[in-house]
Design a protein around this motif. Structure first.
Motif, mmCIF file in Angstrom:
data_model
loop_
_atom_site.group_PDB
_atom_site.id
_atom_site.type_symbol
_atom_site.label_atom_id
_atom_site.label_comp_id
_atom_site.label_asym_id
_atom_site.label_seq_id
_atom_site.Cartn_x
_atom_site.Cartn_y
_atom_site.Cartn_z
ATOM 1 N N ILE A 1 2.211 -3.775 -0.383
ATOM 2 C CA ILE A 1 2.964 -2.943 0.539
ATOM 3 C C ILE A 1 3.935 -2.122 -0.300
ATOM 4 N N ILE B 1 8.682 -6.599 7.192
ATOM 5 C CA ILE B 1 7.362 -6.904 6.627
ATOM 6 C C ILE B 1 7.246 -8.397 6.337
ATOM 7 N N LEU C 1 1.458 -1.377 8.855
ATOM 8 C CA LEU C 1 0.895 -2.701 8.604
ATOM 9 C C LEU C 1 0.939 -3.481 9.907
#
Length: 106
Positions: free
Chosen positions: A6, A76, A53
Motif C-alpha cells: 500500500i 488501512i 483498498l
C-alpha cells in the motif's frame, strides 16, 4: 507468499524489490492515484492495482506492507487486521500515541 503493498513511493519500491528477491509475489498494489498504482504494478509484475483498498482486494493476500505517510496508517491497518492479515508497517505506526496504542491493541 502473496504480498500487497500500500503506497508507491520510494520505500514501497524497496519493499517490492525485497519481496521479489526472496522469491515471493507482489500480488497487489494500492496507490494514491490509479496511474501511480498502474505504473508500480507494471514495474513489479503485480496482478492487481488500485487507488483504493477493500476487504475483497485482500482475500488472497498473505501479508500487507503499508508504505504510506503515517497519517494514513490507521485506516488501512484497521482494515487489514479485521481481515486477519499480517502487516508490516513503515514507522511510525501513528503520529498520535493514543492511536498507536489502539492499533497495537488490535
Amino acid at each position: 507468499m502473496r504480498a500487497a503493498i500500500i503506497g508507491t513511493g520510494g520505500i514501497a519500491q524497496t519493499h517490492a524489490a525485497s519481496i521479489r528477491a526472496l522469491g515471493h509475489t507482489v500480488a497487489l498494489v494500492a496507490g494514491h492515484s490509479l496511474s501511480s498504482a498502474e505504473t508500480f504494478a507494471r514495474k513489479y509484475g503485480c496482478d492487481t492495482f488500485s487507488n483504493t483498498l477493500t476487504a475483497a482486494d485482500l482475500a488472497d493476500i498473505d501479508c500487507v506492507h503499508i508504505c504510506l505517510p503515517p497519517e494514513h496508517h490507521g485506516e488501512i491497518i484497521r482494515l487489514c487486521l479485521r481481515e486477519g492479515k499480517n502487516i508490516l508497517c513503515e514507522k511510525p505506526l501513528s503520529l498520535r500515541p493514543e492511536e498507536a496504542e489502539e492499533l497495537a491493541a488490535l
